[in-house]
Each structure stands twice: as C-alpha cells, then as structure tokens.
Design a protein around this motif. Structure first.
Motif, PDB file in Angstrom:
ATOM      1  N   PRO A   1     -42.229  71.977 -21.961  1.00 32.31           N
ATOM      2  CA  PRO A   1     -41.338  73.001 -21.430  1.00 32.31           C
ATOM      3  C   PRO A   1     -41.966  73.763 -20.259  1.00 32.31           C
ATOM      4  CG  PRO A   1     -41.823  73.388 -23.771  1.00 32.31           C
ATOM      5  CD  PRO A   1     -42.663  72.252 -23.311  1.00 32.31           C
ATOM      6  N   ASP A   2     -41.129  74.327 -19.411  1.00 32.06           N
ATOM      7  CA  ASP A   2     -41.608  75.168 -18.320  1.00 32.06           C
ATOM      8  C   ASP A   2     -42.301  76.394 -18.898  1.00 32.06           C
ATOM      9  OD1 ASP A   2     -40.589  73.477 -16.368  1.00 32.06           O
ATOM     10  OD2 ASP A   2     -38.654  74.507 -16.303  1.00 32.06           O
ATOM     11  N   GLY A   3     -43.227  76.912 -18.137  1.00 33.75           N
ATOM     12  CA  GLY A   3     -43.952  78.103 -18.562  1.00 33.75           C
ATOM     13  C   GLY A   3     -45.227  77.753 -19.297  1.00 33.75           C
ATOM     14  N   TYR A   4     -45.879  78.747 -19.809  1.00 31.61           N
ATOM     15  CA  TYR A   4     -47.127  78.601 -20.573  1.00 31.61           C
ATOM     16  C   TYR A   4     -48.202  77.847 -19.781  1.00 31.61           C
ATOM     17  CZ  TYR A   4     -43.863  79.655 -24.354  1.00 31.61           C
ATOM     18  OH  TYR A   4     -42.900  80.213 -25.138  1.00 31.61           O
ATOM     19  N   HIS A   5     -48.105  77.863 -18.458  1.00 26.04           N
ATOM     20  CA  HIS A   5     -49.063  77.163 -17.590  1.00 26.04           C
ATOM     21  C   HIS A   5     -49.158  75.681 -17.939  1.00 26.04           C
ATOM     22  CE1 HIS A   5     -50.315  80.979 -15.890  1.00 26.04           C
ATOM     23  NE2 HIS A   5     -50.395  81.452 -17.124  1.00 26.04           N
ATOM     24  N   ARG A   6     -48.043  75.124 -18.448  1.00 27.66           N
ATOM     25  CA  ARG A   6     -47.938  73.711 -18.839  1.00 27.66           C
ATOM     26  C   ARG A   6     -48.995  73.316 -19.872  1.00 27.66           C
ATOM     27  NH1 ARG A   6     -43.920  71.161 -16.913  1.00 27.66           N
ATOM     28  NH2 ARG A   6     -44.846  69.112 -16.902  1.00 27.66           N
ATOM     29  N   GLN A   7     -49.326  74.270 -20.750  1.00 30.46           N
ATOM     30  CA  GLN A   7     -50.302  73.989 -21.802  1.00 30.46           C
ATOM     31  C   GLN A   7     -49.671  73.883 -23.180  1.00 30.46           C
ATOM     32  OE1 GLN A   7     -53.927  76.148 -21.850  1.00 30.46           O
ATOM     33  NE2 GLN A   7     -54.284  75.856 -19.679  1.00 30.46           N
ATOM     34  N   ILE A   8     -48.347  73.948 -23.246  1.00 32.71           N
ATOM     35  CA  ILE A   8     -47.637  73.806 -24.521  1.00 32.71           C
ATOM     36  C   ILE A   8     -46.731  72.582 -24.421  1.00 32.71           C
ATOM     37  CG2 ILE A   8     -45.930  74.863 -26.081  1.00 32.71           C
ATOM     38  CD1 ILE A   8     -48.632  76.301 -26.103  1.00 32.71           C
TER      39      ILE A   8
ATOM     40  N   VAL B   1     -47.255  72.641 -29.721  1.00 33.32           N
ATOM     41  CA  VAL B   1     -48.709  72.553 -29.826  1.00 33.32           C
ATOM     42  C   VAL B   1     -49.330  72.773 -28.456  1.00 33.32           C
ATOM     43  CG1 VAL B   1     -48.663  71.013 -31.826  1.00 33.32           C
ATOM     44  CG2 VAL B   1     -48.746  70.050 -29.532  1.00 33.32           C
ATOM     45  N   ASN B   2     -50.591  73.177 -28.464  1.00 33.90           N
ATOM     46  CA  ASN B   2     -51.319  73.435 -27.233  1.00 33.90           C
ATOM     47  C   ASN B   2     -51.954  72.141 -26.749  1.00 33.90           C
ATOM     48  OD1 ASN B   2     -53.629  74.172 -25.490  1.00 33.90           O
ATOM     49  ND2 ASN B   2     -52.978  76.261 -25.974  1.00 33.90           N
ATOM     50  N   ILE B   3     -51.702  71.784 -25.489  1.00 30.51           N
ATOM     51  CA  ILE B   3     -52.273  70.571 -24.902  1.00 30.51           C
ATOM     52  C   ILE B   3     -53.353  70.899 -23.871  1.00 30.51           C
ATOM     53  CG2 ILE B   3     -50.287  69.096 -25.350  1.00 30.51           C
ATOM     54  CD1 ILE B   3     -49.424  69.570 -22.425  1.00 30.51           C
ATOM     55  N   GLY B   4     -53.789  72.142 -23.810  1.00 36.81           N
ATOM     56  CA  GLY B   4     -54.749  72.590 -22.808  1.00 36.81           C
ATOM     57  C   GLY B   4     -56.102  71.911 -22.869  1.00 36.81           C
ATOM     58  N   LEU B   5     -56.479  71.350 -24.010  1.00 41.11           N
ATOM     59  CA  LEU B   5     -57.772  70.677 -24.120  1.00 41.11           C
ATOM     60  C   LEU B   5     -57.794  69.332 -23.392  1.00 41.11           C
ATOM     61  CD1 LEU B   5     -58.614  71.378 -27.871  1.00 41.11           C
ATOM     62  CD2 LEU B   5     -59.536  72.528 -25.856  1.00 41.11           C
ATOM     63  N   LEU B   6     -56.624  68.847 -22.988  1.00 39.87           N
ATOM     64  CA  LEU B   6     -56.534  67.537 -22.332  1.00 39.87           C
ATOM     65  C   LEU B   6     -56.423  67.663 -20.813  1.00 39.87           C
ATOM     66  CD1 LEU B   6     -54.004  65.678 -24.651  1.00 39.87           C
ATOM     67  CD2 LEU B   6     -56.495  65.621 -24.717  1.00 39.87           C
ATOM     68  N   GLU B   7     -57.043  68.665 -20.220  1.00 39.83           N
ATOM     69  CA  GLU B   7     -56.838  68.896 -18.802  1.00 39.83           C
ATOM     70  C   GLU B   7     -57.303  67.732 -17.923  1.00 39.83           C
ATOM     71  OE1 GLU B   7     -59.991  71.808 -17.081  1.00 39.83           O
ATOM     72  OE2 GLU B   7     -59.406  72.535 -19.063  1.00 39.83           O
ATOM     73  N   ASP B   8     -58.270  66.924 -18.351  1.00 40.15           N
ATOM     74  CA  ASP B   8     -58.714  65.777 -17.556  1.00 40.15           C
ATOM     75  C   ASP B   8     -57.728  64.614 -17.616  1.00 40.15           C
ATOM     76  OD1 ASP B   8     -60.989  67.136 -16.806  1.00 40.15           O
ATOM     77  OD2 ASP B   8     -62.237  66.231 -18.371  1.00 40.15           O
ATOM     78  N   ASP B   9     -56.968  64.507 -18.681  1.00 43.13           N
ATOM     79  CA  ASP B   9     -55.980  63.441 -18.864  1.00 43.13           C
ATOM     80  C   ASP B   9     -54.756  64.050 -19.536  1.00 43.13           C
ATOM     81  OD1 ASP B   9     -54.690  61.008 -19.045  1.00 43.13           O
ATOM     82  OD2 ASP B   9     -55.903  60.280 -20.717  1.00 43.13           O
ATOM     83  N   PRO B  10     -53.936  64.788 -18.780  1.00 46.13           N
ATOM     84  CA  PRO B  10     -52.837  65.555 -19.378  1.00 46.13           C
ATOM     85  C   PRO B  10     -51.859  64.697 -20.180  1.00 46.13           C
ATOM     86  CG  PRO B  10     -53.017  65.989 -17.011  1.00 46.13           C
ATOM     87  CD  PRO B  10     -53.946  64.878 -17.325  1.00 46.13           C
TER      88      PRO B  10
END
Length: 80
Positions: free
Chosen positions: A13-20, A32-41
């Motif tokens: 979804p839009d927002g949350y700095h694209r970390q959700i 869920v939070n996907i922020g830990l996958l910043e190298d391979d989103p």
C-alpha cells in the motif's frame, strides 16, 4: 534459528515509506513490515518468511510449502 511463517505478498500500500506489505498467510491477509529487505525489496507475488511481524527473507513456493509443512509437524507434536 527462528520460527518463521510463510506468506505471499498481495500488495504494497501507499504510505509507510513502502515498508509495509499486505501478505496472504493461509488465506488471511496481514500487514507486515518489509523494511529489512531493503537490498532486495519484496514485490506482489513474492513468497516471504515472516517472524514477529517482520519479513526476514524471501523464498520461493517450494520453500514456503516446506516451512508450512514444518509448522504443521510442530503443531501435531509428531516426530520426523
């Protein structure tokens, strides 16, 4: 080793700095939070492993099925 739950990314979804992400876990959608996958989103359609509300790794359909089988085995109390 951590206990992870497999799921498939449905949307980001839009927002949350694209970390959700919205992830389908056994027919139920969870945020869920996907922020830990910043190298391979993570992207819609990707299979992921979730631990404590965070996606900790990407996997494939076979890996997700194996993880779910392991969870079912743990829940049954059976020995391998």
């Amino acid at each position: 080793m951590c206990l992870g739950i497999p799921g498939r990314v449905v949307a980001i979804p839009d927002g949350y700095h694209r970390q959700i992400a919205l992830v389908d876990v056994s027919g139920e959608q969870r945020r869920v939070n996907i922020g830990l996958l910043e190298d391979d989103p993570a992207r819609p359609g990707d299979w992921v492993i979730i631990h404590m509300g965070f996606v900790v790794e990407k996997t494939d359909e076979a890996g997700a099925a194996a993880a779910m089988a392991g969870l079912r085995m743990l829940g049954s109390g059976e020995q391998p």
